[in-house]
Design a protein around this motif. Structure first.
Motif, short mmCIF file in Angstrom:
data_model
loop_
_atom_site.label_atom_id
_atom_site.label_comp_id
_atom_site.label_asym_id
_atom_site.label_seq_id
_atom_site.Cartn_x
_atom_site.Cartn_y
_atom_site.Cartn_z
N ILE A 95 -14.46 29.95 27.95
CA ILE A 95 -13.70 30.44 26.81
C ILE A 95 -14.44 30.07 25.53
CG2 ILE A 95 -11.45 30.25 27.96
CD1 ILE A 95 -10.99 27.65 26.34
N ASP A 96 -14.19 30.81 24.45
CA ASP A 96 -14.63 30.41 23.12
C ASP A 96 -13.54 29.51 22.56
OD1 ASP A 96 -17.05 31.69 23.14
OD2 ASP A 96 -16.33 33.49 22.12
N LEU A 97 -13.86 28.23 22.41
CA LEU A 97 -12.85 27.24 22.09
C LEU A 97 -12.62 27.08 20.59
CD1 LEU A 97 -10.97 25.04 23.32
CD2 LEU A 97 -12.89 23.44 23.09
N LEU A 98 -13.70 27.06 19.80
CA LEU A 98 -13.60 26.72 18.38
C LEU A 98 -14.61 27.50 17.55
CD1 LEU A 98 -13.48 22.84 18.87
CD2 LEU A 98 -11.54 24.26 18.18
N GLY A 99 -14.39 27.47 16.23
CA GLY A 99 -15.35 27.98 15.27
C GLY A 99 -15.62 26.91 14.22
N ASN A 100 -16.61 27.17 13.36
CA ASN A 100 -16.98 26.19 12.34
C ASN A 100 -17.64 26.90 11.17
OD1 ASN A 100 -17.38 23.63 11.14
ND2 ASN A 100 -18.09 22.71 13.06
N SER A 101 -17.94 26.15 10.12
CA SER A 101 -18.66 26.69 8.97
C SER A 101 -19.95 25.90 8.78
CB SER A 101 -17.80 26.59 7.71
OG SER A 101 -17.45 25.23 7.44
N LEU A 102 -20.82 26.39 7.92
CA LEU A 102 -22.12 25.76 7.66
C LEU A 102 -22.19 25.42 6.18
CD1 LEU A 102 -24.74 25.22 9.40
CD2 LEU A 102 -25.68 27.26 8.28
N VAL A 103 -22.60 24.18 5.87
CA VAL A 103 -22.59 23.74 4.48
C VAL A 103 -23.88 23.01 4.12
CG1 VAL A 103 -20.07 23.56 4.42
CG2 VAL A 103 -21.43 21.54 5.02
N ILE A 208 -20.43 30.96 14.13
CA ILE A 208 -20.50 29.73 14.92
C ILE A 208 -19.36 29.72 15.94
CG2 ILE A 208 -20.42 27.21 14.86
CD1 ILE A 208 -21.53 27.42 11.98
N ARG A 209 -19.72 29.63 17.19
CA ARG A 209 -18.74 29.59 18.28
C ARG A 209 -19.04 28.41 19.18
NH1 ARG A 209 -16.74 32.35 15.26
NH2 ARG A 209 -16.00 34.51 15.40
N TYR A 210 -18.00 27.76 19.68
CA TYR A 210 -18.14 26.66 20.63
C TYR A 210 -17.59 27.13 21.98
CZ TYR A 210 -19.01 23.32 16.82
OH TYR A 210 -19.54 22.63 15.74
N PRO A 211 -18.45 27.68 22.84
CA PRO A 211 -17.96 28.04 24.17
C PRO A 211 -17.81 26.80 25.05
CG PRO A 211 -20.30 28.49 24.00
CD PRO A 211 -19.86 28.03 22.64
N ALA A 212 -16.83 26.84 25.92
CA ALA A 212 -16.57 25.73 26.85
C ALA A 212 -16.38 26.30 28.24
CB ALA A 212 -15.34 24.95 26.43
N ALA A 213 -16.85 25.56 29.25
CA ALA A 213 -16.69 26.02 30.62
C ALA A 213 -16.75 24.84 31.58
CB ALA A 213 -17.77 27.04 31.00
N VAL A 214 -16.03 24.96 32.68
CA VAL A 214 -16.13 24.01 33.78
C VAL A 214 -17.48 24.24 34.46
CG1 VAL A 214 -15.08 23.25 35.95
CG2 VAL A 214 -13.62 24.09 34.08
N THR A 215 -18.15 23.18 34.83
CA THR A 215 -19.44 23.33 35.50
C THR A 215 -19.24 23.73 36.97
OG1 THR A 215 -19.55 21.00 36.16
CG2 THR A 215 -20.48 21.60 34.01
N ALA A 216 -20.28 24.32 37.53
CA ALA A 216 -20.20 24.80 38.90
C ALA A 216 -20.01 23.66 39.89
CB ALA A 216 -21.46 25.60 39.25
N ALA A 238 -4.35 21.93 16.87
CA ALA A 238 -3.91 21.31 15.62
C ALA A 238 -4.79 20.10 15.28
CB ALA A 238 -2.45 20.89 15.74
N ILE A 239 -5.19 19.36 16.29
CA ILE A 239 -6.10 18.23 16.08
C ILE A 239 -7.44 18.74 15.56
CG2 ILE A 239 -7.41 16.39 17.22
CD1 ILE A 239 -5.02 16.08 19.15
N PHE A 240 -7.98 19.76 16.21
CA PHE A 240 -9.27 20.31 15.78
C PHE A 240 -9.18 20.87 14.37
CE2 PHE A 240 -9.93 20.78 20.49
CZ PHE A 240 -10.99 19.88 20.59
N ALA A 241 -8.07 21.54 14.06
CA ALA A 241 -7.90 22.11 12.72
C ALA A 241 -7.88 21.01 11.66
CB ALA A 241 -6.62 22.93 12.66
N ARG A 242 -7.26 19.89 11.97
CA ARG A 242 -7.22 18.77 11.02
C ARG A 242 -8.61 18.23 10.73
NH1 ARG A 242 -3.83 16.11 13.55
NH2 ARG A 242 -5.04 14.39 14.40
N HIS A 243 -9.52 18.38 11.70
CA HIS A 243 -10.90 17.95 11.51
C HIS A 243 -11.77 19.05 10.90
CE1 HIS A 243 -10.91 13.93 13.47
NE2 HIS A 243 -9.87 14.42 14.12
#
Length: 250
Positions: A95-103, A208-216, A238-243
């Motif tokens: 899944i695509d779990l998160l996004g981010n910005s660049l500064v 920016i995308r943070y994909p996550a997956a269970v390993t084989a 909500a935790i990730f958004a706070r960060h």
């Protein structure tokens, strides 16, 4: 929960018989948020996540070499695509779990500027521009793309100081070793010794995308899948958004 930056293999320790423990390899930029999220999940479920943070490239290569990770969270899609092509992740769990910005950051306090007024050679002088590894680490790849898009790269590429991961680049600026650096927005928010000088405009670098997956080869795929599902749930988001993280596509 003890978390340290190191080679992921060094974090694998024996667990008590019957303990529900999973091993997560995650991009260095996730350190603060994921540590908090994993602690909450352990409190609620009893499942402990052993967290190994490093550059996405270093973690992916360790998985290629057989390091027994259960879950991989990358800071870009390329390294996840590489592992998928080699059959090293369970692709149906991805899944695509998160996004981010660049500064662009400087030691605090610092005055903000707009992208139209950006003149990196003048801002740097004889100083160095801190970035993550340009040829492997997502933050470095995104940063170079942004500077190329804004017409700044050619003039400053000889002044880049490369760190093994984005948190290393952050530390260069926080300690005053470099006058400027390029990191994720979440990294800047986590370090009071730096100020955001400029947020790179959307479209100047790939989203920016943070994909996550269970390993084989996950030892407990059901437990790992449950943790991944929780990371995508509203309480974890909500935790990730706070960060400072965003939802993918937001």
């Amino acid at each position: 929960m003890s978390v340290r930056f190191a080679l992921a293999a060094a974090l694998l320790v024996a667990s008590p018989v019957g303990a529900q423990t999973i091993t997560v390899f995650a991009a260095a930029s996730l350190a603060d948020a994921l540590t908090e999220a994993a602690a909450r999940y352990e409190d609620e479920t009893g499942t402990e996540a052993t967290l190994a943070f490093a550059g996405s490239s270093a973690l992916a290569r360790q998985i290629q070499q057989g390091a027994p990770a259960d879950l991989f969270i990358s800071a870009n899609t390329d390294w996840m695509d590489t592992l998928a092509a080699e059959g090293l992740i369970a692709s149906e769990t991805r899944i695509d779990l998160l996004g981010n910005s660049l500064v662009l950051i400087a030691p605090a306090p610092a005055e903000p500027i707009t992208p139209d007024a950006l003149d990196l050679p003048a801002l740097l002088g004889n100083g160095r521009l801190a970035m993550a590894l340009l040829d492997a680490v997502p933050a470095g790849i995104y940063g170079q793309a942004a500077l190329e898009s804004l017409g700044q790269w050619e003039a400053v590429q000889g002044q880049v100081a490369q760190g093994d991961n984005v948190r290393a680049a952050l530390a260069f600026v926080a300690t005053g070793a470099a006058p400027l650096g390029i990191v994720y927005g979440t990294d800047a928010a986590a370090e009071p010794r730096v100020s955001v000088v400029m947020t790179f405009p959307e479209g100047s670098y790939p989203a920016i995308r943070y994909p996550a997956a269970v390993t084989a080869d996950a030892a407990q795929p059901e437990a790992v899948g449950a943790f991944l599902d929780w990371l995508a749930s509203a309480p974890a988001q909500a935790i990730f958004a706070r960060h400072g993280f965003s939802r993918p596509g937001a």
